[in-house]
Design an enzyme around this catalytic site. Structure first.
Site, PDB file in Angstrom:
ATOM      1  N   SER A 118       0.823  -1.204   0.000  1.00 54.05           N
ATOM      2  CA  SER A 118       0.000   0.000   0.000  1.00 54.05           C
ATOM      3  C   SER A 118       0.855   1.251   0.000  1.00 54.05           C
ATOM      4  CB  SER A 118      -0.892   0.002   1.249  1.00 54.05           C
ATOM      5  OG  SER A 118      -1.502   1.247   1.447  1.00 54.05           O
ATOM      6  N   TYR A 142      -2.047   0.338  10.283  1.00 56.21           N
ATOM      7  CA  TYR A 142      -2.226  -0.372   9.014  1.00 56.21           C
ATOM      8  C   TYR A 142      -0.982  -0.227   8.138  1.00 56.21           C
ATOM      9  CZ  TYR A 142      -3.542  -1.090   4.173  1.00 56.21           C
ATOM     10  OH  TYR A 142      -3.550  -1.496   2.860  1.00 56.21           O
ATOM     11  N   LYS A 146       2.029  -3.111   6.782  1.00 55.69           N
ATOM     12  CA  LYS A 146       2.477  -3.324   5.403  1.00 55.69           C
ATOM     13  C   LYS A 146       3.989  -3.103   5.280  1.00 55.69           C
ATOM     14  CE  LYS A 146      -1.442  -4.372   3.392  1.00 55.69           C
ATOM     15  NZ  LYS A 146      -1.662  -5.676   2.735  1.00 55.69           N
TER      16      LYS A 146
END
Length: 327
Positions: A118, A142, A146
């Site tokens: 991402s 989040y 990643k």
């Protein structure tokens, strides 16, 4: 082709579009998904194994029976505000479960891996468009998960193990299969285009714009929106590159230009032919004013050629999918 590809999270939004393209190209596909956010009907090709990546026994059994040539990994929790509220859940699901997957891959000699990453790994970038060489500086759990997995992949690839990977850093994914067979199907989306078409449809009473005082031409954030089918095609060229002996790489997936929130809202109103209430709301913490990909690397090295670089077409396919009623 005849190659066997195991796709984790292949019943979800992006994964299901990739599975569709894989099936159309003649790959043998097995989808491994716990169906927490995915749907059985979205798996158009291959076989579905309902399983969680935390379940090593089911995962090992699946590898033993299917013997994949490569793995594509989409299974992850992705809602940024939720990751702030529940960081441990995100680290366990997105990092620990990926470690489970990588360890089982190593046990069965599977050495090719496509990772769904991402643009959140960049945080608030210093340069726009953002190149792959920009520092990883995520600003929420989040994005941290990643980035953590990317570092694991880098270290594993550099350890002398026979392991190669491609990490694809998505920017803002939107739209749906133009044939209308798969699309976005979560009840409470946070992505702007999907939220906007659902508001046009009447599922929400209003659409909120978070921040109107950014240093951009109209005061709202600018984002790089990529059609989900072009993103699926990026996965296929990455897979073919690995299968042909390519080395480990990281690629941005975007178009290299962006649209403001207001431009997106006006486009949704124009395409749908429906007006809807728009409410200005305060900024969300950590939203960069502009987030646009420098995506030259994947075009130059892998020959990726996007077909749907058109905001109206992206919105049109998202709207047509909503009208089908499965979203």
């Amino acid at each position: 082709m005849g190659k066997r590809i195991l796709v984790t999270g292949g019943a979800g939004y992006i994964g299901s579009h990739v599975v569709k393209v894989l099936g159309e190209r003649g790959y043998e596909v097995l989808v491994y998904d716990n169906l927490s956010t995915g749907h059985e009907w979205a798996v158009l090709y291959g076989r579905l194994v309902r399983g969680d990546l935390g379940d090593r026994e089911t995962l090992r059994k699946t590898f033993e029976e299917f013997r994949p040539d490569a793995v594509m990994h989409f299974a992850a929790l992705i809602v940024v505000p939720e990751s702030v509220r529940e960081p441990l859940r995100y680290y366990r699901n997105n990092v620990v479960n990926t470690l489970n997957l990588l360890e089982v891959m190593r046990e069965f000699g599977v050495d090719k891996f496509i990772f769904s990453s991402s643009a959140a790994v960049y945080g608030v970038p210093e340069r726009v468009p953002v190149p792959e060489t920009a520092p990883l500086n995520p600003i929420n759990p989040y994005g941290e998960t990643k980035a953590a997995v990317e570092r694991i992949l880098r270290d594993l690839s550099g350890s002398g193990a026979d392991f190669r990977y491609i990490s694809l850093r998505y920017f803002n994914v939107a739209g749906a299969d133009p044939e209308g067979r798969v699309g976005f199907a979560y009840p409470d989306p946070t992505h702007l285009i999907i939220r906007a078409v659902k508001t046009a449809k009447g599922e929400f009473s209003k659409l909120e714009i978070y921040g109107t005082d950014y240093p951009t031409p109209d005061g709202t954030c600018i984002r790089d929106y990529i059609h989900v089918v072009d993103l699926a095609e990026a996965h296929i060229v990455a897979l073919e590159y690995l299968l042909e002996g390519g080395r480990s790489e990281v690629f941005n997936c975007g178009y290299g230009h962006g649209y403001s929130v207001r431009e997106v809202v006006e486009t949704v109103k124009r395409v749908t032919g429906r007006d809807f209430r728009v409410v200005e709301a305060p900024r969300r913490p950590g939203d960069p004013p502009i987030l646009v990909a420098d995506a030259r690397r994947i075009r130059e090295r892998l020959g990726w050629q996007p077909r749907y670089d058109d905001l109206e077409f992206i919105v049109k396919t998202a709207w047509e999918w909503e009208l089908k009623g499965r979203g």
